[in-house]
Design a protein around this motif. Structure first.
Motif, PDB file in Angstrom:
ATOM      1  N   ARG A 101      28.589  32.554  46.792  1.00 21.37           N
ATOM      2  CA  ARG A 101      29.982  33.840  47.914  1.00 21.37           C
ATOM      3  C   ARG A 101      29.623  34.487  47.114  1.00 21.37           C
ATOM      4  N   PRO A 102      29.630  36.089  48.906  1.00 16.70           N
ATOM      5  CA  PRO A 102      29.119  37.652  48.409  1.00 16.70           C
ATOM      6  C   PRO A 102      30.880  37.781  48.136  1.00 16.70           C
ATOM      7  N   PHE A 103      30.954  39.088  47.854  1.00 18.93           N
ATOM      8  CA  PHE A 103      31.732  40.200  48.049  1.00 18.93           C
ATOM      9  C   PHE A 103      33.374  39.128  47.376  1.00 18.93           C
ATOM     10  N   GLY A 104      33.378  38.754  46.048  1.00 21.28           N
ATOM     11  CA  GLY A 104      34.425  38.059  46.209  1.00 21.28           C
ATOM     12  C   GLY A 104      34.514  36.617  45.934  1.00 21.28           C
ATOM     13  N   GLN A 105      34.017  35.973  47.240  1.00 23.71           N
ATOM     14  CA  GLN A 105      34.942  35.055  47.526  1.00 23.71           C
ATOM     15  C   GLN A 105      34.392  33.898  46.828  1.00 23.71           C
ATOM     16  N   PRO A 106      35.629  32.855  46.272  1.00 25.90           N
ATOM     17  CA  PRO A 106      35.662  31.409  45.482  1.00 25.90           C
ATOM     18  C   PRO A 106      34.286  30.918  45.843  1.00 25.90           C
ATOM     19  N   ASN A 107      33.460  30.775  45.214  1.00 21.70           N
ATOM     20  CA  ASN A 107      31.904  29.719  45.369  1.00 21.70           C
ATOM     21  C   ASN A 107      32.323  28.487  46.107  1.00 21.70           C
TER      22      ASN A 107
END
Length: 121
Positions: A101-107
């Motif tokens: 996932r983008p922007f540092g979001q958890p996978n």
């Protein structure tokens, strides 16, 4: 969305072999690594083997030398070949797919419903 379906579980004698497979569908292009986990009654789910998009693999110490994970990107399938099976390998085996996932979001992780592997005489 990604859907995962496992197959190939069953009953096998100690010392025998068995293969389980996982078929992925949906947004296949989004999948990064894939893995097999297992969970025995009363125990935590544990990582058994993992394979990257490029085919790099790693295994739990308990299965090294006995299990082999492979991936066919064209067919969107992952297989776990199990040899020299032991009673302690008995568990429900789950397929896992990781989606970045983008922007540092958890996978995001997707799971199949599992397939039972029983090693017994």
């Amino acid at each position: 969305q990604v859907q995962l379906v496992e197959s190939g579980g069953g009953l096998v004698q100690p010392g025998g072999s068995l293969s389980v497979s996982c078929a992925a569908s949906g947004n296949i292009f989004s999948i990064n690594a894939m893995a097999w986990y297992r969970q025995a009654p009363g125990k935590e789910r544990e990582l058994v083997a993992v394979i990257s998009r490029g085919g790099s693999t790693d295994y739990a110490d308990s299965v090294k030398g006995r299990f082999t994970i492979s991936r066919d990107n064209a067919k969107n399938t992952v297989r776990l070949q199990m040899f020299s099976l032991k009673p302690e390998d008995t568990a429900v085996y789950y397929c896992n797919a990781e989606v970045p996932r983008p922007f540092g979001q958890p996978n995001k992780n997707y799971w199949g419903q599992g397939t039972q592997v029983t090693v017994s005489s």
